[in-house]
Design a protein around this motif. Structure first.
Motif, PDB file in Angstrom:
ATOM      1  N   LYS A  61       0.793  -1.157   0.036  1.00  0.00           N
ATOM      2  CA  LYS A  61       0.032  -0.045   0.015  1.00  0.00           C
ATOM      3  C   LYS A  61       0.932   0.963  -0.122  1.00  0.00           C
ATOM      4  CE  LYS A  61      -2.626   0.848   3.592  1.00  0.00           C
ATOM      5  NZ  LYS A  61      -2.487   2.212   4.236  1.00  0.00           N
ATOM      6  N   PRO A  62       1.397   1.653  -1.003  1.00  0.00           N
ATOM      7  CA  PRO A  62       2.047   2.793  -1.104  1.00  0.00           C
ATOM      8  C   PRO A  62       1.044   4.275  -0.843  1.00  0.00           C
ATOM      9  CG  PRO A  62       1.558   2.026  -3.582  1.00  0.00           C
ATOM     10  CD  PRO A  62       0.956   1.105  -2.610  1.00  0.00           C
ATOM     11  N   LEU A  79       3.657   4.858 -11.718  1.00  0.00           N
ATOM     12  CA  LEU A  79       4.194   5.580 -10.465  1.00  0.00           C
ATOM     13  C   LEU A  79       3.856   5.207  -9.249  1.00  0.00           C
ATOM     14  CD1 LEU A  79       6.586   7.671  -9.677  1.00  0.00           C
ATOM     15  CD2 LEU A  79       4.816   9.519  -9.682  1.00  0.00           C
ATOM     16  N   ALA A  80       4.545   4.866  -8.255  1.00  0.00           N
ATOM     17  CA  ALA A  80       4.223   4.640  -6.736  1.00  0.00           C
ATOM     18  C   ALA A  80       4.933   5.482  -6.081  1.00  0.00           C
ATOM     19  CB  ALA A  80       4.358   3.295  -6.406  1.00  0.00           C
ATOM     20  N   ILE A 111      16.251  -0.628 -10.359  1.00  0.00           N
ATOM     21  CA  ILE A 111      14.952   0.036  -9.792  1.00  0.00           C
ATOM     22  C   ILE A 111      14.817   1.349 -10.159  1.00  0.00           C
ATOM     23  CG2 ILE A 111      13.686   0.506  -7.683  1.00  0.00           C
ATOM     24  CD1 ILE A 111      14.867  -2.038  -6.441  1.00  0.00           C
ATOM     25  N   GLU A 112      14.052   1.953 -11.006  1.00  0.00           N
ATOM     26  CA  GLU A 112      13.776   3.422 -11.191  1.00  0.00           C
ATOM     27  C   GLU A 112      13.263   4.321 -10.150  1.00  0.00           C
ATOM     28  OE1 GLU A 112      11.987   6.233 -14.601  1.00  0.00           O
ATOM     29  OE2 GLU A 112      12.027   4.144 -14.966  1.00  0.00           O
ATOM     30  N   ILE A 135       5.355  -3.443  -7.839  1.00  0.00           N
ATOM     31  CA  ILE A 135       4.055  -3.134  -8.424  1.00  0.00           C
ATOM     32  C   ILE A 135       4.100  -1.937  -9.303  1.00  0.00           C
ATOM     33  CG2 ILE A 135       2.813  -4.108  -6.421  1.00  0.00           C
ATOM     34  CD1 ILE A 135       2.672  -1.431  -5.376  1.00  0.00           C
ATOM     35  N   SER A 136       5.224  -1.349  -9.350  1.00  0.00           N
ATOM     36  CA  SER A 136       5.380  -0.089 -10.261  1.00  0.00           C
ATOM     37  C   SER A 136       6.603  -0.001 -11.010  1.00  0.00           C
ATOM     38  CB  SER A 136       5.258   1.106  -9.298  1.00  0.00           C
ATOM     39  OG  SER A 136       5.300   2.229 -10.268  1.00  0.00           O
TER      40      SER A 136
END
Length: 218
Positions: A120-121, A128-129, A185-186, A153-154
């Motif tokens: 849950k971001p 985008l998260a 990871i971006e 998840i993103s």
């Protein structure tokens, strides 16, 4: 927290009211202290002021975003489960306002405090998260590390930090960002300023330009 040139601290310590939780005593110049204050205030405080004066303009910046969100998109002003500080709630609001106004994201494509695959971001959009971090009792670098979990998840992750905690642990934060990117990871650290959310490199560049302007004017 007190940031002060060592020579000035020695001279004033007998008369300083109260006691700072932390005192950073360095051979800082007037221009360097002013630059720290400028950055910590969210690029607002353009004067020779120690960090003790930056809190009010920065909080005003965040609370203004929260008022805007409640006026324009109150459905996106969603509380966290359990206790939530005003700082965290306002950082979320600032991020949502930026996504709508600066990034052009449709408000209907923004979701706040929603679970995705048991994660849950604070904010999730189609690409985008974003997670707001208060750095209260936690190192900013550890908060950046925690946010890497959203890579499942993103494709993109933003870690929203307040400027002062970031500045106080800059090496650790930049190290964590570099580590995440080396893993593919971006992830970007973004900072709340009067110009919206700035990525870390942009934020530091604003500080460099401000400092050079002070030196040139001096």
């Amino acid at each position: 927290m007190i940031v002060v040139p060592n020579s000035l601290h020695v001279a004033l310590s007998p008369v300083i009211g109260g006691k700072g939780k932390g005192v950073i005593k360095e051979d800082l110049t007037k221009e360097e202290i002013s630059t720290v204050a400028y950055l910590a205030s969210g690029l607002q405080l353009e004067a020779y002021d120690v960090v003790s004066r930056v809190e009010e303009p920065f909080q005003d910046l965040l609370s203004g975003a929260r008022r805007w969100l409640r006026r324009e998109h109150v459905d996106l002003d969603v509380p966290n489960e359990g206790e939530e500080s005003d700082l965290h709630r306002n950082l979320k609001a600032f991020a949502v306002k930026h996504l709508i106004e600066k990034e052009g994201i449709d408000p209907k494509a923004i979701f706040v405090e929603v679970y995705v695959d048991r994660l849950k971001p604070d904010i999730i959009t189609p690409n985008l998260a974003a997670d707001a971090k208060t750095s209260i009792g936690v190192l900013p670098s550890d908060e950046v590390l925690d946010a890497t979990k959203y890579s499942s998840i993103s494709k993109r992750i933003w870690v929203v930090l307040s400027p002062l905690p970031l500045l106080l642990e800059l090496d650790g934060v930049t190290g964590r960002v570099r580590e995440a990117r080396e893993k593919g990871i971006e992830l970007d650290v973004v900072v709340s300023t009067k110009d919206g959310l700035l990525k870390l490199r942009e934020f530091l560049e604003e500080g460099r330009k401000y400092y050079e302007g002070l030196k040139g004017g001096g």
